[in-house]
Design a protein around this motif. Structure first.
Motif, PDB file in Angstrom:
ATOM      1  N   UNK B  23       0.824  -1.216   0.000  1.00 57.99           N
ATOM      2  CA  UNK B  23       0.000   0.000   0.000  1.00 57.99           C
ATOM      3  C   UNK B  23       0.855   1.262   0.000  1.00 57.99           C
ATOM      4  N   UNK B  68      -7.301  -3.634  -3.693  1.00 52.56           N
ATOM      5  CA  UNK B  68      -6.290  -2.886  -4.454  1.00 52.56           C
ATOM      6  C   UNK B  68      -6.677  -1.408  -4.530  1.00 52.56           C
ATOM      7  N   UNK B  69      -7.942  -1.175  -4.794  1.00 54.20           N
ATOM      8  CA  UNK B  69      -8.391   0.222  -4.936  1.00 54.20           C
ATOM      9  C   UNK B  69      -8.296   0.982  -3.611  1.00 54.20           C
ATOM     10  N   UNK B  70      -8.589   0.275  -2.536  1.00 53.12           N
ATOM     11  CA  UNK B  70      -8.630   0.942  -1.232  1.00 53.12           C
ATOM     12  C   UNK B  70      -7.311   0.822  -0.481  1.00 53.12           C
ATOM     13  N   UNK B  71      -6.245   0.453  -1.182  1.00 45.05           N
ATOM     14  CA  UNK B  71      -4.991   0.157  -0.466  1.00 45.05           C
ATOM     15  C   UNK B  71      -4.420   1.387   0.238  1.00 45.05           C
ATOM     16  N   UNK B  72      -4.641   2.554  -0.349  1.00 45.11           N
ATOM     17  CA  UNK B  72      -4.052   3.751   0.257  1.00 45.11           C
ATOM     18  C   UNK B  72      -4.743   4.121   1.571  1.00 45.11           C
ATOM     19  N   UNK B  73      -5.937   3.612   1.745  1.00 44.12           N
ATOM     20  CA  UNK B  73      -6.656   3.909   2.991  1.00 44.12           C
ATOM     21  C   UNK B  73      -6.401   2.836   4.049  1.00 44.12           C
TER      22      UNK B  73
END
Lengths: 432, 210
Positions: B23, B68-73
């Motif tokens: 992430x 994958x889409x929410x990895x930064x959160x």
């Protein structure tokens, strides 16, 4: 030691181990696994997502000649940009920081003062194309036409004599220029009339005063205003016997503001049949008319936004033909009390649909409603199976599991901007 | 939870360390390792919950896509395992609801529970029954019995007995009380036992008849 063995909350260690072993054997036998293509797809997606994030950072780290050249260009442009910014800063540094807004404010004030001065000048008060009538002409007219309604009153005999002389000269001039009476009136200034008629020189101060001085507010308050119907002009006659023809403003056009739902939410309006709900206790909301072509007409002073409750169409929500008979409660809010018992009695196991202001909640099985509302745009419905409803009404405690297990799912559909349906007991949906 | 994102990844790096490495540092290898660890268990969970391998595969893919889409959160608040199974759980519920609204509900068999009996339900020892499941036929019976459990009960059984999540972890995931999960498991075990016994009896009758 497995994870289950570590868990002290197990129901029965023997059963846990036995079931764990059963699952192990089942997995060995079934050999359930994602296909290689699916693996590759997911790994590729993860890789692309990582590359997308890294890519912008690596632009300046590229090593090829062409890229190096382009990087050189970028650096050169950056230098140019920085130099331009530095110059701008230097220019600005000549003046203190407050100079610019102060200068701007001074300019605005100055121009405002000029505008006010111009507006108060007599030239402005007698705009081009309007007839400026002197006292003498007024008298002349009153002599010529007895039906003239202009109100003329002269104070002194001296003034009467002066005006009579002036009227005489004016009438002579009028006969000479009968073709253009209005132009004559415009062209004749008090100074001209004094030149033509020396006898009226003594009256000049009064005339000059009456023509050049601005009518004060007190003077204006004494004015007699008549409306000439045909010309749409207002004739103002002052106590100083002045007449002003002021061009009346055009009658205000009647404007109707029409808001079409198609413009706002074309898809929602057409598909879900949004209907406005008037709230009687809302004093600001008035005269909202819904026309047959889905337009809302309101008068131009109606600035309040009508409150809408979305009434879903049967096409959107119905699951079978019986959904036409759905019970619909319009615009019930969570803080409003509605009679749940009456609803349940009237339903007879039909699907239930509750139309809240922010979303529509639907219960499409044979569950009885216990409570309903919305929280953070999510439907909060508590229900119990019909078979257990009597038990519930008798006050027998149904635990959380009893309430959930037979009515586990409901169909919730949001009709406004977004949809995130959250079932009962699962309010921590993962946000993207 | 002590997790150092910049720690050099090793074979024994925790799930949370791997996820943070992916992430925050875009470490693709970390994601590949994480994927290898969870691909089988997550895939089985999705397929068994939905009773359909095609639909299960879709949900499985959606789960990883969401991750994958929410990895930064991503924040290490709980175990990674709980996190990813929570995502899958929500997607499965959405799939149920979607099917129901389309008039094509998933084929779940609801059970009629005797509440008076259930209120006094004591956990019986099922050790012998489940230890006896050895043969291929018995495993098939167990699988069929599992498919006949109501969704919530099946969910609890799969997450607890197969995936090894604690009662509290499941309760947190589903936003219900721990006792609720406990109750679901008890009902599930009872139902499994009854179904398997009924199947055994039926097969015995068939053999005798033949």
């Amino acid at each position: 030691m497995t994870d289950i063995d570590k868990n002290t909350e197990n129901l029965d260690n023997g059963t846990d181990t036995a079931l764990s072993n059963v699952f192990q054997r089942l997995n060995e036998q079934e050999n359930l696994s994602p296909s290689a293509e699916l693996d590759a797809l997911i790994l590729k997606q993860a890789s692309e997502a990582a590359v997308e994030k890294v890519a912008p950072e690596n632009i300046l780290k590229s090593e090829s000649k062409s890229e190096r050249d382009s990087n050189h260009d970028i650096q050169f442009r950056r230098k140019q940009l920085e130099q331009a910014r530095t110059k701008q800063k230097r220019r600005k540094s000549f003046l203190p920081a407050w100079a610019m807004p102060m200068g701007l404010a001074a300019t605005v004030l100055l121009s405002f003062g000029v505008v006010i001065q111009v507006m108060q000048s007599p030239e402005f008060m007698t705009p081009k194309g309007t007839e400026y009538i002197t006292e003498a002409q007024t008298s002349d007219r009153s002599y010529e036409n007895s039906s003239t309604e202009l109100d003329v009153s002269l104070d002194t005999a001296y003034e009467r004599e002066t005006l009579a002389a002036q009227a005489k000269s004016d009438s002579e001039l009028a006969s000479a220029n009968s073709a253009r009476p209005v132009m004559r009136a415009e062209a004749q200034t008090p100074l001209d009339s004094a030149k033509e008629n020396p006898a009226s020189i003594e009256s000049q101060p009064m005339n000059i005063d009456s023509t050049s001085s601005k009518p004060s507010i007190s003077d204006m308050s004494k004015t007699d205003i008549r409306l000439k119907k045909q010309k749409h002009e207002i004739v103002v006659t002052g106590s100083r016997q002045e007449s002003f023809d002021l061009q009346a403003p055009p009658p205000p056009a009647q404007e109707n503001k029409t808001i079409k739902l198609d413009d706002v939410h074309a898809d929602v309006a057409t598909s879900s049949g949004i209907a406005p709900v008037s709230s009687p206790d809302n004093a600001l909301q008035d005269n909202v008319v819904v026309s047959s072509n889905n337009s809302i007409e309101s008068n131009e002073h109606n600035y309040s936004e009508p409150e809408f409750a979305a009434k879903p169409s049967t096409e959107e929500f119905k699951h079978n033909e019986s959904s036409i008979e759905e019970v619909v409660i319009t615009s019930s809010r969570i803080d409003e009390n509605f009679d749940i018992n009456a609803i349940n009695e009237s339903r007879l196991n039909r699907p239930l649909e509750i139309d809240f202001v922010d979303r529509t909640c639907q219960l499409n099985n044979d569950c009885k409603l216990i409570s309903a509302g919305t929280k953070d745009q999510a439907c909060q419905i508590e229900s119990v199976n019909t078979a257990n409803y009597a038990k519930y009404q008798k006050g027998l405690a149904l635990n959380e599991y009893d309430l959930e297990k037979l009515c586990p799912l409901y169909v919730s559909q949001c009709v406004r901007n977004y949809c995130q349906a959250v079932p009962v007991g699962l309010d921590e949906a993962i946000e993207e | 939870m002590d997790v150092r994102p910049n720690k050099p990844l090793q074979q024994d790096s925790s799930d949370e360390e791997l996820m943070l490495a992916y992430a925050q540092n875009n470490n693709e290898q970390a994601f590949a390792d994480l994927y290898a660890r969870y691909k089988l268990s997550l895939y089985r969970y999705c397929v068994r919950m939905l009773g359909d391998e095609g639909l299960g595969a879709d949900i499985y893919q959606d789960t990883w896509s969401k991750l994958i889409k929410a990895r930064e959160k991503y924040q290490v608040k709980a175990k990674f395992k709980t996190y990813i199974f929570h995502i899958a759980h929500n997607l499965i519920i959405d799939a149920w609801r979607k099917r129901s609204s389309q008039g094509k509900p998933l084929n779940f068999v609801s059970i009629d529970v005797d509440h008076d009996d259930a209120a006094n339900l004591e956990l019986e020892s099922n050790t012998d029954l489940f230890t006896d499941i050895q043969t291929e036929e018995q495993l098939l019976q167990f699988k069929l019995a599992l498919e006949q459990l109501p969704p919530e009960q099946r969910d609890a059984v799969l997450l607890h007995y197969e995936q090894g999540l604690s009662l509290q972890q499941i309760a947190d995931m589903e936003a219900v009380g721990r006792e609720t999960i406990k109750s679901r498991l008890r009902y599930a075990l009872k139902k499994l036992k009854h179904t398997i016994s009924a199947m055994n009896a039926a097969s015995t009758v068939t053999e005798t008849t033949l």
